[in-house]
Write a protein that holds these residues in place. Structure first.
Motif, short mmCIF file in Angstrom:
data_model
loop_
_atom_site.label_atom_id
_atom_site.label_comp_id
_atom_site.label_asym_id
_atom_site.label_seq_id
_atom_site.Cartn_x
_atom_site.Cartn_y
_atom_site.Cartn_z
N UNK A 21 0.82 -1.21 0.00
CA UNK A 21 0.00 0.00 0.00
C UNK A 21 0.86 1.26 0.00
N UNK A 22 0.24 2.39 -0.24
CA UNK A 22 0.95 3.66 -0.15
C UNK A 22 0.01 4.73 0.43
N UNK A 23 0.62 5.77 0.94
CA UNK A 23 -0.12 6.88 1.55
C UNK A 23 0.11 8.13 0.73
N UNK A 24 -0.80 9.07 0.88
CA UNK A 24 -0.65 10.37 0.24
C UNK A 24 -0.38 11.41 1.32
N UNK A 25 0.56 12.27 1.04
CA UNK A 25 0.95 13.33 1.97
C UNK A 25 0.60 14.66 1.34
N UNK A 26 -0.15 15.46 2.07
CA UNK A 26 -0.45 16.82 1.65
C UNK A 26 0.01 17.76 2.76
N UNK A 27 0.54 18.89 2.36
CA UNK A 27 1.00 19.92 3.30
C UNK A 27 0.15 21.16 3.05
N UNK A 28 -0.49 21.68 4.10
CA UNK A 28 -1.33 22.87 3.91
C UNK A 28 -0.50 24.14 3.92
N UNK A 29 -1.15 25.26 3.76
CA UNK A 29 -0.45 26.56 3.68
C UNK A 29 0.35 26.88 4.94
N UNK A 30 -0.08 26.32 6.07
CA UNK A 30 0.62 26.55 7.34
C UNK A 30 1.72 25.53 7.58
N UNK A 31 1.94 24.62 6.62
CA UNK A 31 3.00 23.63 6.75
C UNK A 31 2.59 22.39 7.54
N UNK A 32 1.29 22.21 7.75
CA UNK A 32 0.80 21.06 8.53
C UNK A 32 0.51 19.88 7.61
N UNK A 33 1.00 18.68 7.99
CA UNK A 33 0.80 17.51 7.14
C UNK A 33 -0.56 16.85 7.33
N UNK A 34 -1.07 16.28 6.25
CA UNK A 34 -2.23 15.40 6.27
C UNK A 34 -1.83 14.14 5.51
N UNK A 51 -3.80 11.36 10.50
CA UNK A 51 -3.07 12.61 10.67
C UNK A 51 -3.76 13.62 9.77
N UNK A 52 -4.36 14.64 10.37
CA UNK A 52 -5.09 15.66 9.64
C UNK A 52 -4.63 17.04 10.11
N UNK A 53 -4.13 17.83 9.18
CA UNK A 53 -3.66 19.18 9.48
C UNK A 53 -2.71 19.18 10.69
N UNK A 54 -1.80 18.20 10.71
CA UNK A 54 -0.79 18.14 11.75
C UNK A 54 -1.26 17.58 13.07
N UNK A 55 -2.51 17.16 13.17
CA UNK A 55 -3.05 16.62 14.42
C UNK A 55 -3.33 15.13 14.27
N UNK A 56 -3.14 14.40 15.35
CA UNK A 56 -3.45 12.98 15.39
C UNK A 56 -4.90 12.83 15.82
N UNK A 57 -5.67 12.09 15.04
CA UNK A 57 -7.05 11.79 15.37
C UNK A 57 -7.16 10.29 15.55
N UNK A 58 -7.41 9.87 16.78
CA UNK A 58 -7.44 8.46 17.13
C UNK A 58 -8.73 7.79 16.69
N UNK A 59 -8.59 6.55 16.23
CA UNK A 59 -9.75 5.70 15.93
C UNK A 59 -9.84 4.71 17.07
N UNK A 60 -10.93 4.74 17.79
CA UNK A 60 -11.10 3.84 18.94
C UNK A 60 -12.01 2.79 18.55
#
Length: 60
Positions: A21-34, A51-60
């Motif tokens: 598999x592979x992932x896609x990396x996007x960097x927003x205007x503020x330099x935050x990765x998704x 990982x969305x806009x530099x934040x970790x969002x946990x899946x429980x």
């Protein structure tokens, strides 16, 4: 990257389209990765998160 749960597990995510598999990396205007899709560790701590806009969002 290291697992954000704190276990210290090293995570390698291929970004090349040819990898499976592979992932896609996007960097927003503020330099935050998704990253997409989510990251789900099948062994070790078994963390599952986005990982969305530099934040970790946990899946429980």
């Amino acid at each position: 990257m290291r697992c954000p749960c704190g276990c210290g597990q090293r995570i390698e995510l291929p970004l090349l389209d040819e990898a499976n598999p592979h992932w896609r990396l996007r960097i927003d205007k503020e330099g935050r990765p998704t990253l997409s899709p989510s990251i789900w560790l099948r062994d070790g701590c078994r963390s599952h998160f986005f990982v969305r806009a530099g934040r970790v969002i946990w899946v429980w």
